[in-house]
Write a protein that holds these residues in place. Sequence first.
Motif, PDB file in Angstrom:
ATOM      1  N   SER A 122       0.822  -1.216   0.000  1.00 25.71           N
ATOM      2  CA  SER A 122       0.000   0.000   0.000  1.00 25.71           C
ATOM      3  C   SER A 122       0.852   1.260   0.000  1.00 25.71           C
ATOM      4  O   SER A 122       0.360   2.346  -0.322  1.00 25.71           O
ATOM      5  CB  SER A 122      -0.945   0.002   1.208  1.00 25.71           C
ATOM      6  N   GLU A 123       2.152   1.138   0.367  1.00 23.87           N
ATOM      7  CA  GLU A 123       3.046   2.293   0.316  1.00 23.87           C
ATOM      8  C   GLU A 123       3.426   2.633  -1.118  1.00 23.87           C
ATOM      9  O   GLU A 123       3.853   3.761  -1.390  1.00 23.87           O
ATOM     10  CB  GLU A 123       4.316   2.008   1.118  1.00 23.87           C
ATOM     11  N   PHE A 124       3.262   1.654  -2.017  1.00 18.84           N
ATOM     12  CA  PHE A 124       3.728   1.832  -3.389  1.00 18.84           C
ATOM     13  C   PHE A 124       2.593   2.170  -4.356  1.00 18.84           C
ATOM     14  O   PHE A 124       2.767   2.956  -5.280  1.00 18.84           O
ATOM     15  CB  PHE A 124       4.447   0.560  -3.833  1.00 18.84           C
ATOM     16  N   THR A 125       1.400   1.563  -4.146  1.00 17.02           N
ATOM     17  CA  THR A 125       0.270   1.774  -5.050  1.00 17.02           C
ATOM     18  C   THR A 125      -1.026   1.667  -4.258  1.00 17.02           C
ATOM     19  O   THR A 125      -0.999   1.539  -3.022  1.00 17.02           O
ATOM     20  CB  THR A 125       0.289   0.735  -6.194  1.00 17.02           C
ATOM     21  N   HIS A 126      -2.182   1.702  -4.933  1.00 18.17           N
ATOM     22  CA  HIS A 126      -3.470   1.587  -4.252  1.00 18.17           C
ATOM     23  C   HIS A 126      -4.420   0.738  -5.097  1.00 18.17           C
ATOM     24  O   HIS A 126      -4.224   0.572  -6.312  1.00 18.17           O
ATOM     25  CB  HIS A 126      -4.088   2.966  -3.979  1.00 18.17           C
ATOM     26  N   ILE A 127      -5.435   0.182  -4.438  1.00 22.37           N
ATOM     27  CA  ILE A 127      -6.396  -0.699  -5.107  1.00 22.37           C
ATOM     28  C   ILE A 127      -7.170   0.083  -6.169  1.00 22.37           C
ATOM     29  O   ILE A 127      -7.658   1.179  -5.924  1.00 22.37           O
ATOM     30  CB  ILE A 127      -7.360  -1.334  -4.086  1.00 22.37           C
ATOM     31  N   GLY A 128      -7.253  -0.518  -7.353  1.00 21.53           N
ATOM     32  CA  GLY A 128      -7.942   0.130  -8.465  1.00 21.53           C
ATOM     33  C   GLY A 128      -7.011   0.886  -9.390  1.00 21.53           C
ATOM     34  O   GLY A 128      -7.434   1.316 -10.475  1.00 21.53           O
ATOM     35  N   ALA A 129      -5.753   1.048  -8.991  1.00 25.03           N
ATOM     36  CA  ALA A 129      -4.799   1.795  -9.810  1.00 25.03           C
ATOM     37  C   ALA A 129      -4.258   0.920 -10.937  1.00 25.03           C
ATOM     38  O   ALA A 129      -4.203  -0.310 -10.829  1.00 25.03           O
ATOM     39  CB  ALA A 129      -3.659   2.305  -8.935  1.00 25.03           C
ATOM     40  N   ASP A 130      -3.845   1.554 -12.026  1.00 26.88           N
ATOM     41  CA  ASP A 130      -3.182   0.852 -13.119  1.00 26.88           C
ATOM     42  C   ASP A 130      -1.689   0.795 -12.831  1.00 26.88           C
ATOM     43  O   ASP A 130      -1.100   1.746 -12.306  1.00 26.88           O
ATOM     44  CB  ASP A 130      -3.427   1.580 -14.441  1.00 26.88           C
ATOM     45  N   ILE A 131      -1.066  -0.324 -13.181  1.00 25.18           N
ATOM     46  CA  ILE A 131       0.361  -0.497 -12.934  1.00 25.18           C
ATOM     47  C   ILE A 131       0.968  -1.264 -14.103  1.00 25.18           C
ATOM     48  O   ILE A 131       0.378  -2.208 -14.636  1.00 25.18           O
ATOM     49  CB  ILE A 131       0.601  -1.238 -11.593  1.00 25.18           C
ATOM     50  N   GLU A 132       2.161  -0.814 -14.533  1.00 27.37           N
ATOM     51  CA  GLU A 132       2.864  -1.483 -15.622  1.00 27.37           C
ATOM     52  C   GLU A 132       3.596  -2.701 -15.063  1.00 27.37           C
ATOM     53  O   GLU A 132       4.238  -2.625 -14.015  1.00 27.37           O
ATOM     54  CB  GLU A 132       3.858  -0.521 -16.277  1.00 27.37           C
ATOM     55  N   VAL A 133       3.494  -3.830 -15.770  1.00 26.48           N
ATOM     56  CA  VAL A 133       4.112  -5.066 -15.288  1.00 26.48           C
ATOM     57  C   VAL A 133       4.814  -5.787 -16.443  1.00 26.48           C
ATOM     58  O   VAL A 133       4.541  -5.527 -17.625  1.00 26.48           O
ATOM     59  CB  VAL A 133       3.065  -6.000 -14.657  1.00 26.48           C
ATOM     60  N   GLN A 134       5.685  -6.701 -16.043  1.00 27.46           N
ATOM     61  CA  GLN A 134       6.347  -7.594 -16.996  1.00 27.46           C
ATOM     62  C   GLN A 134       6.138  -9.026 -16.535  1.00 27.46           C
ATOM     63  O   GLN A 134       6.246  -9.333 -15.350  1.00 27.46           O
ATOM     64  CB  GLN A 134       7.846  -7.273 -17.060  1.00 27.46           C
ATOM     65  N   VAL A 135       5.790  -9.914 -17.468  1.00 29.59           N
ATOM     66  CA  VAL A 135       5.532 -11.309 -17.135  1.00 29.59           C
ATOM     67  C   VAL A 135       6.864 -12.000 -16.854  1.00 29.59           C
ATOM     68  O   VAL A 135       7.770 -12.013 -17.698  1.00 29.59           O
ATOM     69  CB  VAL A 135       4.791 -12.023 -18.284  1.00 29.59           C
ATOM     70  N   LEU A 136       6.966 -12.595 -15.643  1.00 28.77           N
ATOM     71  CA  LEU A 136       8.195 -13.285 -15.249  1.00 28.77           C
ATOM     72  C   LEU A 136       8.032 -14.798 -15.362  1.00 28.77           C
ATOM     73  O   LEU A 136       8.922 -15.474 -15.878  1.00 28.77           O
ATOM     74  CB  LEU A 136       8.561 -12.914 -13.800  1.00 28.77           C
ATOM     75  N   GLU A 137       6.889 -15.329 -14.869  1.00 26.01           N
ATOM     76  CA  GLU A 137       6.643 -16.766 -14.932  1.00 26.01           C
ATOM     77  C   GLU A 137       5.160 -17.013 -15.199  1.00 26.01           C
ATOM     78  O   GLU A 137       4.314 -16.168 -14.890  1.00 26.01           O
ATOM     79  CB  GLU A 137       7.042 -17.455 -13.617  1.00 26.01           C
TER      80      GLU A 137
END
Length: 633
Positions: free
Chosen positions: A428-443
Amino acid sequence: MEDFKNVVPVEDFNWDSFEKGDTYDEQNKEELVKTYDETLSTMRDKEVVIGKVTALNKREVVVNIGFKSDGVVPMSEFRYNPDLKIGDEVEVYIENQEDKKGQLILSHKKARAARSWDRVTEALETDEIIKGFVKCRTKGGMIVDVFGIEAFLPGSQIDVKPIRDYDVFVGKTMEFKIVKINNDFKNVVVSHKALIEAELELQKKEIISRLEKGQVLEGTVKNITSYGVFIDLGGVDGLIHITDLSWGRVSHPEEIVHLDEKVNVVILDFDDEKRRIALGLKQLTPHPWDALAKDLKVGDIVKGKVVVMADYGAFIEIEPGVEGLIHVSEMSWTQHLRSAQDFMKVGDDVEAVILTLDRDERKMSLGIKQLKEDPWVHIEDRFPIGSRHTAKVRNFTNFGVFVELEEGVDGLIHISDLSWTKKIKHPSEFTHIGADIEVQVLEIDKDNRRLSLGHKQLEDNPWDVFETLFNVGSIHEGKIIDLMDKGAVVSLPYGVEGFATPKHLVKEDGTTAALNETLPFKVIEFNKEAKRIILSHSRVFEDEQKPAKSTEKKSSKTSKKDDSIATSAVEKTTLGDIEELAALKEKMTEEQKPKAPAKPKAKKAAAPAKEETEKPAEEAVKASEEETSESQK
């Protein structure tokens, strides 16, 4: 003249009384009064007597009470008895035997009131049927004139069936039974329903004796409630429960029947003692499940309407009386179990796939997510390892963030894969529920339908660069952003954080650095793999003081070495040639002169060479001291 000759005078005629006007003597008067007394009734004012109706019209009733004249009573006092006729005996109250006009004044109302409570009590004890006049409507019922007393007729006691319009009874004379008397408050409660029930009781016994389960009867809708419908079967009532009105869902019985409507019903059950009769309406038609198409099977697509909603799912009516359940887990491929209300509402037309079908149990389960392709079938093609996507934050845990790439495709970003530089205690210190976040598929975990994702992998590892910037011994300005018993977290340039133990937070004046204070810090340890930087503020000023002390020691050592060099040179010269010794002596003598001192020149020439020799040793001592300090730490 001959007639008069035969007249014989009365011997005892009282001529004195005749002269006074009295035509009767005392004896005759007594006989006359006796005759009158035998002819007329003896009565007094304020007395109740029985009279006979001799004449009547719309306004008045003439009553003969055996007095010298008849009395007149207003017709309004007999409104409770519309059948009053000539010859009826009635009670009257003598108000005045002779008014100014010489008329007898009577009152039937007062006569009734004088004996009203006695009559009411007697009627209650003997269960007598009495007549009363409905005067007006009041809250919850009617006011009835009974024996001159205002009695209360509850709305529920007017008739055996509910009365919707009380006004039709106002002004009517009806028969009643007295059901309750309160002498303290002078209250009387009457009932007309009790008379009807008594008549119906015999009819009910006869009707119930002829009833049989499964028998079909015609009845009239008598009353409609939220839980069912009361049907009048001709003197006895039965109840159709709301669940027995139709094979389909019924919100309120008014959707099926209406008041006073005639319907055919079937007897489901009855109780001889409590006189309860259970009726059914839907049982007159075949069960819809029995008429369900024989070729309907699992996998078929059906259409229906949402009739009931619950948190766990929705009931769909595909035919009247045939329903199937769509569980919330069958509404979407997503793993997030939401409420069924998020997908549909009552009244919606939906299309679904039959998942299970049990004709014996009359149960069916449906699904709507099956109308779409399972997103995990070709997950490797759409979300290959290394691909980058935008996801939506769905939930937090202590160890990471759950995100949704698309409906039915979830992934986890471990807390360690959120940032290269920040020490994150909770997502919760980094983002919040409902927010968009960029990700990379690891596995990809296809069996458990879960992806392992990373956010920090979208950027190069900055610790490769930090290794060259924050090398051991370098000094950087930092701000204390968190203070604990074990030390302090220090914010460094480029978003990097370091750590300093309490002994390395001591300032030059002996005080300890405080929260939010900005100070210079020296790097005393850099661990790239652990992403750890250990800092010290104390080392900054402590290391500045060491070169000064080292310079003093170096000057002392240089002076001693110059003296030893000079001594060795003298010894060497003494052992050499005598001429050289003489020359040296002369030179030294000249150096001792004020004008040309030679000894200082020798020291100046020797000092630089000595400093160059001592430099590596001094650096070795300094390195040794640092190593000792590190081992103590």
